[in-house]
Structure formats: structure tokens, C-alpha cells
Scaffold this motif. Structure first.
Motif, short mmCIF file in Angstrom:
data_model
loop_
_atom_site.label_atom_id
_atom_site.label_comp_id
_atom_site.label_asym_id
_atom_site.label_seq_id
_atom_site.Cartn_x
_atom_site.Cartn_y
_atom_site.Cartn_z
N UNK A 233 1.78 9.40 0.66
CA UNK A 233 2.60 8.52 1.49
C UNK A 233 1.81 7.98 2.68
N UNK A 234 0.93 8.83 3.25
CA UNK A 234 0.11 8.35 4.38
C UNK A 234 -0.83 7.24 3.94
N UNK A 235 -1.35 7.36 2.70
CA UNK A 235 -2.22 6.31 2.16
C UNK A 235 -1.45 5.00 2.00
N UNK A 236 -0.24 5.10 1.50
CA UNK A 236 0.59 3.91 1.29
C UNK A 236 0.83 3.18 2.62
N UNK A 237 1.15 3.95 3.65
CA UNK A 237 1.39 3.34 4.97
C UNK A 237 0.13 2.65 5.49
N UNK A 238 -1.01 3.31 5.31
CA UNK A 238 -2.28 2.74 5.75
C UNK A 238 -2.57 1.43 5.01
N UNK A 239 -2.43 1.44 3.68
CA UNK A 239 -2.74 0.25 2.90
C UNK A 239 -1.81 -0.91 3.24
N UNK A 240 -0.52 -0.63 3.35
CA UNK A 240 0.42 -1.70 3.66
C UNK A 240 0.17 -2.30 5.03
N UNK A 241 -0.27 -1.46 5.96
CA UNK A 241 -0.58 -1.96 7.30
C UNK A 241 -1.85 -2.80 7.30
N UNK A 242 -2.90 -2.32 6.66
CA UNK A 242 -4.19 -3.00 6.73
C UNK A 242 -4.30 -4.17 5.75
N UNK A 243 -3.55 -4.14 4.67
CA UNK A 243 -3.58 -5.25 3.71
C UNK A 243 -2.52 -6.28 4.01
N UNK A 244 -1.39 -5.87 4.59
CA UNK A 244 -0.32 -6.81 4.91
C UNK A 244 0.49 -7.24 3.70
N UNK A 245 0.46 -6.44 2.60
CA UNK A 245 1.21 -6.76 1.38
C UNK A 245 1.83 -5.48 0.83
N UNK A 246 2.81 -5.60 -0.08
CA UNK A 246 3.37 -4.40 -0.70
C UNK A 246 2.31 -3.65 -1.50
N UNK A 247 2.45 -2.33 -1.56
CA UNK A 247 1.53 -1.49 -2.32
C UNK A 247 2.34 -0.75 -3.38
#
Length: 435
Positions: A233-247
Motif C-alpha cells: 500500500x505504501x508503494x501504491x501511494x508513492x507511485x500515485x503521488x509521483x506519477x500523477x495517475x491511477x496505479x
């Protein structure tokens, strides 16, 4: 021009027929879907009993009646020459032949008939369209490994061209290489990212360090799909924040195809159209929804090679909200053979150990990535990547967390590295037993 579909057609994989077949399956109402599944289960078992000597021998003399009496196939059962596992009328000349990665410890060569293989791609395309992605026209930023021999390299590059994919080789994940990745995103219009979880997470950490949101430099980006490795879940939050798209988390297997895909509501929807997924206990009995067990899968359309009540090597559970048409994967807990042995003799899933380590080591962002290896009962080596070695204070915090969440007396060693070794495909094995 639908280049991806055309490439499948040219290779004699009937993708248009497969798309039409999938559409018809999707139209089956919920009230009739259980009958459809039961019919396909019976058909595929009967077919292989009549046409596949290997499966007839494996099945034994028991009669085909109660489904739970159908024997469960292990990967080890398939580690024999492929020629001896084909159904009548099939050979390596008229099927799709592939090889599993061996992440479960049991690599083997497998086959899918051409229609079944096309149906797998139709399934992927259907799920991707939930997010506006089309395999025939959307451009993919692909975080995967690539064969290093000239023939394999050329073959993968050619497949990438027809599949609207631009590959980011992930054997070198240094900051210098990440800068090159970033320039590619600045200069090319990618619709989505797809690839191994650990590599994509590492790229997101690089962007975080630079204070960059990927969609700002590549406005066309719509989606990120992670696959093949554990996703937290922490990875998902990081990716969505840094990519700006749904993961989205994708669950698949090379020998089967798509198994589960997260819908826009966050539900991990299992593939009910072409697979039948069960969760069973140690005796092979189906467990109630919500209970954890071994994941067993039946490929309903593969006539070239039987995958019937096939234990894929993962553990998980089904959501109580599951129906025949919409089964939902509640948990995916990792490999059944990934278990850690503690000094007391207690056995726990390796994933438990990994969760604890991840929550402590990565909390302050000091460590980029790491793996855990058990070297003896109660002894673990933690190899981690960071600019500088962990301080004595940080190491004590990790040891304390291990005592709190697992037990006292663990023998822990820490190995500071600049990079971590990945397998030939670029996958990172995050927990491994070495004894």
C-alpha cells in the motif's frame, strides 16, 4: 492500423475470433454464469481425458464425477518433456510455446493452443480498456528485462515495436540510468507504464528525490500497471503521488494469462471468463470465501495442454462478495514455499518478515530497495541499496522491530549494496531461502 492485433493474426493467433468470443461470454447474465462455468469445467476435463495421454495417466483410474475429486496438478508434475504432454493433434509447430520464469522454484516449458493464447490477449485488452488503454494504439513504457543474446534481444525489440512498447531495460537502475529514463518520458508520449513492481517503485523514488511529478513532464500518461512482484500500500501511494495517475495491480502467470486485475473501484477482479479459480486447504478442499488457502486454477480453453486444478504456487483468499461472474481476490499473500523458520521452530510466511522489514527500513526513505534471504533456521541476511550504509542506530531499530513482530533470538546480518541482482527477466526475488 491495429498493429498489435495484426501481428497476432499474422502469427496465426485468431485475435478477432477471440475478441468476439470474449464479448459473447461477457454478455452472459449473472443468473446463467454458474451454468456456463460448470459446463466449461466439465468440457475441459472430458476433453483432456479423451485426448491427452499425459493427463489421463495423471488423472488415474478414478471416475470423473465430483469436481473436488479431480486431482490437483503441481508444477513439479509438469517438469517433463513438453512433447509428452501435448494433446492429440498438437505439437510445437501449431501452438504457442513459452517458459515460466521459475520464481516458484519449478520452471518448465508450457504450451497454449493458438485460440487460447489469442483469448488471453483479448482478456488483457478488455481490462486495459477499463482505463482507456487499447493495446492496438496506446503506447507503453515497459519496465522489463530483455534477453542479452542477439537473437532474443532482436526478437523482443521487434515484439515491442508491434506492441507499441518502448522498453526500459532494468538491469541498470542507477541514478544515471534513471536520468535517461526521465529524458525519454520528456521526449516521448507514453499512455501508460507497465512492468515489474520493484523497478517502477525505484523510478518513483528517483522522481520523489528530484521533486518531479511524471504526468507534468508527460501529460499523455493515463495509468501505471504493476505486475509480477509483491505490491504494498505504501508503494501504491508513492507511485500515485509521483506519477500523477491511477496505479493498478495486475496478477497473471505466463502459462495461464491474466488472473486478476484491479477495477476502478479498487476491487481485484478475477478472470472468470476463461479461468476457474479456487482457494483450497492442505487437503485440497475448497475453503469458504474470506479464508486463506492455496490458489488453484483451471484454464477453461487450453486444449493443447491441460492446466486443470493447477496449483500456481501462491496463497490468498477470495472476498465474501464474490459471485461466479465476478469473483474478487481479497488477498494475495505470496508463494506457498516462501516460509521463514524462526529459532523456536515456528514457521511464518516470508512475506510477514518482509512487511516488518519494509515498514522499518523504508520509513524514512533512506533505503531504495532490499531483499531478505534466510541462510539457516533463524538466520537472515538483509541486502539493501542506499547511498551510505545504515547507521548503528538504524540497524538497532530494525533488530528491535524483528523481536517485537516475530520473536527474540534472530540472527540478522546486513549487507549494504549499490545494486541488487535480478533474474534474467529482470524480476527481483524479494524473499529467498538459501539452505
Amino acid at each position: 492500423m491495429n498493429w498489435f492485433s495484426l501481428s497476432l493474426q499474422l502469427n496465426r493467433f485468431p485475435i478477432n475470433r477471440a475478441k468476439n468470443a470474449l464479448y459473447e461470454i461477457l454478455q452472459i447474465p449473472e443468473s446463467e454464469f454458474e451454468d456456463y462455468v460448470e459446463r466449461k469445467k466439465n468440457e475441459i476435463v472430458t476433453y483432456h481425458l479423451n485426448n491427452t495421454p499425459f493427463y489421463r495417466e495423471f488423472f488415474g483410474n478414478r471416475g470423473f464425477g465430483d469436481w473436488e475429486n479431480v486431482p490437483i496438478m503441481q508444477k513439479a508434475d509438469l517438469q517433463r518433456p513438453l512433447k509428452g504432454r501435448f494433446s492429440k493433434g498438437f505439437s510445437s509447430k501449431n501452438v504457442y510455446v513459452g517458459k515460466t520464469s521459475g520464481s516458484s522454484g519449478h520452471p518448465f516449458i508450457f504450451a497454449k493452443d493458438r485460440f487460447c493464447h489469442a483469448l488471453s490477449w483479448a482478456e488483457f485488452n478488455d481490462r486495459y480498456q477499463w482505463y482507456g488503454i487499447n493495446l492496438d494504439s496506446s503506447t507503453q513504457a515497459r519496465f522489463y528485462g530483455i534477453p542479452l543474446d542477439s537473437f532474443g534481444y532482436f526478437k523482443e525489440r521487434l515484439k515491442d515495436r508491434f506492441g507499441f512498447r518502448y522498453r526500459f531495460p532494468i538491469f541498470d537502475l542507477s541514478d544515471r540510468k534513471m536520468e535517461e529514463f526521465l529524458k525519454d518520458f520528456q521526449n516521448k508520449n507514453f499512455d501508460y507504464i507497465n512492468g515489474y513492481t520493484s523497478s517502477i517503485v525505484l523510478f518513483a523514488k528517483f522522481l520523489q528525490k528530484k521533486g518531479i511529478i511524471l504526468k507534468d513532464v508527460n501529460p499523455n500518461l493515463k495509468l501505471c500497471i504493476v505486475t509480477s512482484e509483491m505490491f504494498f500500500e505504501e508503494d501504491k501511494k508513492l507511485l500515485e503521488k509521483q506519477f500523477g495517475v491511477p496505479v493498478v495491480n495486475e496478477y497473471g502467470a505466463s502459462e495461464l494469462g491474466l488472473l486478476a486485475f484491479q477495477n476502478p473501484q479498487g476491487e481485484w477482479v478475477l478472470n472468470s471468463e476463461t479461468m476457474f479459480v479456487e482457494v483450497v486447504d492442505e487437503k485440497g478442499k475448497v475453503v469458504p470465501h474470506g479464508e486463506q488457502g492455496r490458489i488453484v486454477i483451471t484454464s477453461l480453453y487450453n486444449k493443447a495442454h491441460p492446466f486443470i486444478r493447477y496449483e500456481i504456487g501462491d496463497t490468498g483468499s477470495m472476498s465474501p462478495k464474490s459471485t461466479f461472474k465476478k469473483p474478487i481476490l481479497q488477498d494475495l499473500l505470496g508463494r506457498t514455499n516462501d516460509v521463514a523458520v524462526l529459532p523456536s521452530g515456528k514457521v511464518v510466511p516470508g512475506l510477514t518478515f518482509y512487511y516488518v522489514t519494509k515498514s522499518v527500513i523504508e520509513k524514512d526513505g533512506f533505503v531504495k530497495e532490499f531483499i531478505v534471504q534466510q541462510t539457516a533456521p533463524g538466520a537472515f541476511k538483509i541486502s539493501y541499496v542506499s547511498e551510505d550504509p545504515l547507521s548503528a542506530d538504524r540497524l538497532r531499530k530494525v533488530e528491535k522491530a524483528m523481536e517485537t513482530y516475530l520473536e527474540e533470538g534472530l540472527d540478522l546480518t546486513f549487507n549494504h549494496k549499490r545494486t541488487l541482482s535480478r533474474n534474467k527477466r529482470g524480476k527481483l526475488k524479494q524473499f529467498e531461502i538459501l539452505f
